[in-house]
Design an enzyme around this catalytic site. Structure first.
Site, PDB file in Angstrom:
ATOM      1  N   TRP A  70      10.739   3.926  17.260  1.00  0.00           N
ATOM      2  CA  TRP A  70       9.608   3.909  16.324  1.00  0.00           C
ATOM      3  C   TRP A  70       8.399   4.250  17.197  1.00  0.00           C
ATOM      4  CZ3 TRP A  70       5.040   1.153  15.438  1.00  0.00           C
ATOM      5  CH2 TRP A  70       4.517   1.243  14.141  1.00  0.00           C
ATOM      6  N   HIS A 490     -18.883  -8.670  -6.019  1.00  0.00           N
ATOM      7  CA  HIS A 490     -19.430  -8.586  -4.660  1.00  0.00           C
ATOM      8  C   HIS A 490     -19.098  -7.257  -3.994  1.00  0.00           C
ATOM      9  CE1 HIS A 490     -20.653 -12.725  -5.001  1.00  0.00           C
ATOM     10  NE2 HIS A 490     -19.444 -13.001  -5.452  1.00  0.00           N
TER      11      HIS A 490
END
Ligand code: F6R
Length: 589
Positions: A70, A490
């Site tokens: 990987w 927000h």
């Protein structure tokens, strides 16, 4: 993430290694390689991409090893795939982890050695090569390995000596022995379960030497240790890991959830749970540590512990542990949560907290893993092997165990078991073909054409929103964000445009009216509201009914999130069980 598989004394070592690598595939990788020892050197085959139906063209040999890579250092190329050889092609290496000081080591080697890859790994093989004249092979490997910074696991092979050295400071590495006394190494316990009779996970700071089919265990400082192998874990040896007729492991694993939850409810009084309940009761304060979905389970844990037991626990992502660790004291207790038990960002904090004298407990699916070995008390998740990279049944098992723990600490054990049974029934309905046809199928085409979508929830449903958005990102590759409903104003509301889908988790609890009000705010700006609840509401443009399970309602809600992601990903033709760039077990920092 990277996987190692090796075998000694097998007539056809390369076949065994290739089969072993196939069993590691579920961990996630982007290239692979296999090598065998032949005539004092190595025959090597390496490829970028997946193993698929590949066959190898390697000669017969009694020593073979392979690797699934990987990519971290260097792109996904044949050259960067492991194994790597020294300049003389007499020694070879496969490696998991990151050699943090590889640049510094490389500087002094560059003039005298030919580097054939961009990897950090290749540096170690040249360090060994450089020093081989001065010492034996085993001692050279030991000294070279000690020069590495970072958390690493390696297998180094000498073709001349027919010797293998395994050493580890971080990533998992398990030694196995077959009934014919052949030795195997793998970075994954489950991959050894069908061939190894006995296993021994290596601890950090250990080194194993295999020569002439004799095996010896040492510390990295060179001290000999007694090697005892144990019977491979019954959990894995008794369970068949196949798709069982389902199109994907993910679908199968989602369908296993009612059974897993029922088992957890029924075995709520087990000894380890009682022990953990005692630790939680006595601790001044506590902290959950997890990553990804396990972090979201931790967040659910903070709400459940507060609600049922009036205990104020905090949750930290393992990779941000350093930011809170200065405030930890030995009167605190920790609960580390991990499916694999190998996530380095959870294992490292666990070690640090133990050093600080804290009580460190764990919820882990893979028994025998690093976390289960180092925790004071471990509760096995008992979800069974989870193969799909995206977590489903392990996550709902984590939350189910947290419900058991929280309700037991709050002296409401029977109530906790009762709500889990309600959740089980509710999930069973969600998994029926009728539910798919009537409720899920009509909404999937809308989701599959989105670039962005949102999920909101409050209280227990906040982690549900985060988890459901993560599933959509992971397997459908659609940008999805989970928010606490109250956070809308927000900032996030700026992103709402006409037609943006927003999934609202609205259990019939004290937050129902508030989350519906949040949904109204989104709808007023053109958002398409997909309401998940037992209670319909005119604010929902699309309503997906889900049976209520009181405080355990987050479990069926999470399952709806899984199903929406799954069917959207199927429609988009994604690689469901092995999504791009992801690894099942994240063993590097
Ligand atoms: C999400 C997922 C990941 C894992 C995370 C932690 O579907 O699979 O986010 O939850 O990598 O892994 P474990 O639980 O093995 O520590």
């Amino acid at each position: 993430m990277c996987g190692i598989f090796a075998v000694t004394k097998q007539k056809n070592a390369a076949d065994t290694v290739l089969n072993g690598l196939k069993q590691l595939e579920y961990r996630g990788y982007d290239s692979w390689g296999v090598a065998v020892v032949t005539h004092n050197t190595f025959a090597v085959e390496k490829h970028a991409g997946k193993i698929g139906a590949s066959v190898h063209s390697l000669p017969q040999s009694t020593m073979g090893f392979g690797h699934t890579r990987w990519a971290t250092h260097g792109g996904v190329t044949d050259a960067n795939a492991h194994p790597h050889l020294d300049c003389t092609k007499r020694i070879a290496i496969v490696h998991n982890g990151i050699i943090e000081n590889y640049q510094e080591l490389k500087k002094s080697l560059k003039k005298r050695h030919t580097f054939r890859s961009e990897t950090d790994t290749e540096v170690l093989i040249h360090v060994i090569e450089e020093n081989l004249q001065k010492n034996t092979f085993v001692e050279t490997v030991r000294h070279a390995f000690q020069r590495l910074h970072g958390l690493n696991a390696v297998l180094v092979f000498s073709a001349e000596d027919h010797t293998l050295v395994a050493a580890k400071t971080g990533s998992p590495l398990i030694l196995g022995r077959t009934k014919d006394s052949e030795y195997l190494f793998s970075s994954d316990l489950a991959s050894l379960s069908t061939i190894a009779e006995k296993v021994r996970p290596l601890e950090d700071g250990e080194m194993v030497v295999v020569r002439n089919n004799t095996v010896r265990l040492y510390t990295l400082s060179g001290k000999k240790k007694t090697l005892k192998l144990a019977t491979a874990d019954a959990l894995f040896s008794s369970q068949k890991v196949d798709k069982g007729g389902y199109a994907h492991f993910m679908l199968k694993e989602m369908h296993e959830q009612p059974r897993v939850i029922r088992h957890i409810a029924e075995s709520a009084q087990q000894k380890n749970t009682t022990e953990l309940v005692a630790h939680i009761k006595h601790a001044e304060r506590g902290v959950f540590v997890g990553c990804g979905s396990a972090y979201y389970a931790s967040l659910a844990g903070t709400a459940l512990f507060a609600h049922f037991a009036q205990k104020q626990w905090s949750a930290v992502q393992g990779n941000e542990y350093h930011a809170i660790s200065p405030a930890l004291t030995k009167n605190m207790t920790a609960l580390c949560i991990s499916q694999s038990g190998e996530t380095i960002d959870v294992v490292e904090p666990a070690k640090d907290m133990k050093k600080r004298g804290m009580h460190v407990d764990a919820l882990v699916n893979v028994m025998g893993s690093a976390l289960s070995r180092l925790a004071d008390t471990t509760i096995p998740l008992t979800a069974g092997p989870e193969i799909c990279v995206a977590s489903t049944k392990a996550l709902t098992a984590m939350i189910s165990h947290l419900i058991v723990l929280a309700s037991a600490v709050g002296r409401k054990c029977v109530y906790g078991q009762g709500i889990l049974k309600k959740a089980e029934k509710s999930i069973e309905t969600l998994l029926t073909p009728q539910y798919y046809k009537r409720y899920l199928a009509p909404v999937i085409p809308l989701l599959a054409k989105q670039k962005n979508m949102f999920y909101i929830g409050r209280g227990f449903s906040y982690p549900t929103a985060l988890e459901s958005a993560l599933k959509m990102k992971e397997i459908a590759y659609i940008h999805a964000e989970g928010f606490a409903g109250g956070e809308l104003k927000h900032g996030m509301i700026a992103l709402i445009e006409k037609g943006t889908p927003c999934v609202v988790f609205a259990p019939d609890d004290a937050e129902y009216d508030a989350v519906v009000a949040n949904a109204m705010e989104i709808r007023a700006r053109g958002g398409v509201m997909i309401g998940i609840s037992s209670k319909p509401n005119s604010t929902f443009d699309i309503f997906l009914p889900v049976g209520d399970a009181q405080e355990a309602t987050l479990l069926p809600h999470i399952v709806v999130g899984q199903l929406l992601a799954y069917y959207t990903a199927v429609r988009l033709g994604r690689d469901i069980d092995k999504p791009r760039n992801l690894a099942k077990s994240v063993t590097v920092k």
